[in-house]
Design a protein around this motif. Structure first.
Motif, mmCIF file in Angstrom:
data_model
loop_
_atom_site.group_PDB
_atom_site.id
_atom_site.type_symbol
_atom_site.label_atom_id
_atom_site.label_comp_id
_atom_site.label_asym_id
_atom_site.label_seq_id
_atom_site.Cartn_x
_atom_site.Cartn_y
_atom_site.Cartn_z
ATOM 1 N N SER A 38 1.103 -1.108 0.029
ATOM 2 C CA SER A 38 -0.125 0.062 -0.004
ATOM 3 C C SER A 38 1.093 1.183 -0.060
ATOM 4 O O SER A 38 2.137 1.264 0.416
ATOM 5 C CB SER A 38 -0.912 0.081 1.124
ATOM 6 O OG SER A 38 -0.043 -0.173 2.533
ATOM 7 N N SER A 39 0.362 2.327 -0.448
ATOM 8 C CA SER A 39 0.887 3.704 -0.456
ATOM 9 C C SER A 39 0.799 4.575 0.800
ATOM 10 O O SER A 39 1.177 5.531 0.785
ATOM 11 C CB SER A 39 0.658 4.485 -1.532
ATOM 12 O OG SER A 39 -0.848 4.702 -1.674
ATOM 13 N N LYS A 40 0.188 3.875 1.720
ATOM 14 C CA LYS A 40 -0.005 4.735 2.942
ATOM 15 C C LYS A 40 1.231 4.689 3.816
ATOM 16 O O LYS A 40 1.890 3.785 3.883
ATOM 17 C CB LYS A 40 -1.174 3.812 3.943
ATOM 18 C CG LYS A 40 -2.540 3.999 3.231
ATOM 19 C CD LYS A 40 -3.626 3.613 4.322
ATOM 20 C CE LYS A 40 -3.315 2.068 4.670
ATOM 21 N NZ LYS A 40 -4.444 1.689 5.551
ATOM 22 N N THR A 41 1.121 5.636 4.577
ATOM 23 C CA THR A 41 2.597 5.684 5.271
ATOM 24 C C THR A 41 2.392 4.862 6.626
ATOM 25 O O THR A 41 1.092 4.977 7.114
ATOM 26 C CB THR A 41 2.842 7.313 5.899
ATOM 27 O OG1 THR A 41 1.445 7.772 6.507
ATOM 28 C CG2 THR A 41 2.972 8.036 4.835
ATOM 29 N N PRO A 42 3.360 4.294 7.209
ATOM 30 C CA PRO A 42 2.925 3.409 8.347
ATOM 31 C C PRO A 42 2.894 4.302 9.593
ATOM 32 O O PRO A 42 3.484 5.262 10.048
ATOM 33 C CB PRO A 42 4.443 2.497 8.374
ATOM 34 C CG PRO A 42 5.243 3.388 7.511
ATOM 35 C CD PRO A 42 4.567 4.053 6.788
ATOM 36 N N THR A 43 1.905 3.771 10.248
ATOM 37 C CA THR A 43 1.516 4.404 11.727
ATOM 38 C C THR A 43 2.344 3.795 12.893
ATOM 39 O O THR A 43 2.340 2.539 12.773
ATOM 40 C CB THR A 43 0.121 4.628 11.843
ATOM 41 O OG1 THR A 43 -0.240 3.302 12.148
ATOM 42 C CG2 THR A 43 -0.767 5.169 10.820
ATOM 43 N N THR A 44 2.980 4.728 13.674
ATOM 44 C CA THR A 44 3.592 4.092 14.866
ATOM 45 C C THR A 44 2.630 4.110 15.786
ATOM 46 O O THR A 44 1.828 4.959 16.220
ATOM 47 C CB THR A 44 4.653 4.965 15.117
ATOM 48 O OG1 THR A 44 4.199 6.311 15.523
ATOM 49 C CG2 THR A 44 5.657 5.171 13.937
ATOM 50 N N THR A 45 2.571 2.974 16.452
ATOM 51 C CA THR A 45 1.829 2.909 17.789
ATOM 52 C C THR A 45 2.301 3.082 19.278
ATOM 53 O O THR A 45 3.701 3.004 19.244
ATOM 54 C CB THR A 45 1.175 1.338 17.895
ATOM 55 O OG1 THR A 45 2.327 0.484 17.983
ATOM 56 C CG2 THR A 45 0.267 1.013 16.625
ATOM 57 N N ASN A 46 1.835 4.255 20.002
ATOM 58 C CA ASN A 46 2.562 4.146 21.076
ATOM 59 C C ASN A 46 2.135 3.361 22.302
ATOM 60 O O ASN A 46 0.961 3.095 22.576
ATOM 61 C CB ASN A 46 1.853 5.732 21.546
ATOM 62 C CG ASN A 46 2.701 6.416 22.725
ATOM 63 O OD1 ASN A 46 3.729 5.803 23.151
ATOM 64 N ND2 ASN A 46 2.403 7.336 23.281
ATOM 65 N N THR A 47 3.362 2.598 22.619
ATOM 66 C CA THR A 47 2.786 1.493 23.505
ATOM 67 C C THR A 47 3.544 2.023 25.074
ATOM 68 O O THR A 47 4.499 2.726 25.171
ATOM 69 C CB THR A 47 3.782 0.206 23.163
ATOM 70 O OG1 THR A 47 5.292 0.756 23.238
ATOM 71 C CG2 THR A 47 3.224 -0.371 22.100
ATOM 72 N N THR A 48 2.819 1.553 25.914
ATOM 73 C CA THR A 48 3.342 1.824 27.484
ATOM 74 C C THR A 48 3.960 0.600 28.152
ATOM 75 O O THR A 48 3.597 -0.603 27.730
ATOM 76 C CB THR A 48 2.056 2.003 28.153
ATOM 77 O OG1 THR A 48 1.048 0.936 28.306
ATOM 78 C CG2 THR A 48 1.251 3.420 27.684
ATOM 79 N N PRO A 49 5.171 0.926 28.596
ATOM 80 C CA PRO A 49 5.670 -0.213 29.424
ATOM 81 C C PRO A 49 4.877 -1.126 30.473
ATOM 82 O O PRO A 49 3.932 -0.530 30.939
ATOM 83 C CB PRO A 49 7.100 0.213 30.097
ATOM 84 C CG PRO A 49 6.583 1.786 30.087
ATOM 85 C CD PRO A 49 5.681 1.967 29.026
#
Length: 55
Positions: A38-49
């Motif tokens: 896909s041509s979408k930009t990858p989204t980064t997920t914010n994870t909590t420790p």
């Protein structure tokens, strides 16, 4: 030593590679991918420790 005689085996190897590159490979590459990139930009997920209960 008969293993060093390339007479029949070289021709078999050459024929098989030519068959693959000239006949089979274009047929396999003509199929469309079921999951194209896909041509979408990858989204980064914010994870909590993880908070451990014993620390």
């Amino acid at each position: 030593m008969p293993q060093l005689n390339p007479n029949p085996w070289f021709f078999i190897m050459l024929t098989s590679w030519l068959t693959f590159t000239l006949i089979l490979q274009p047929k396999l590459l003509s199929f469309t991918s079921t999951n194209p990139p896909s041509s979408k930009t990858p989204t980064t997920t914010n994870t909590t420790p993880w908070t451990w209960p014993w620390t």
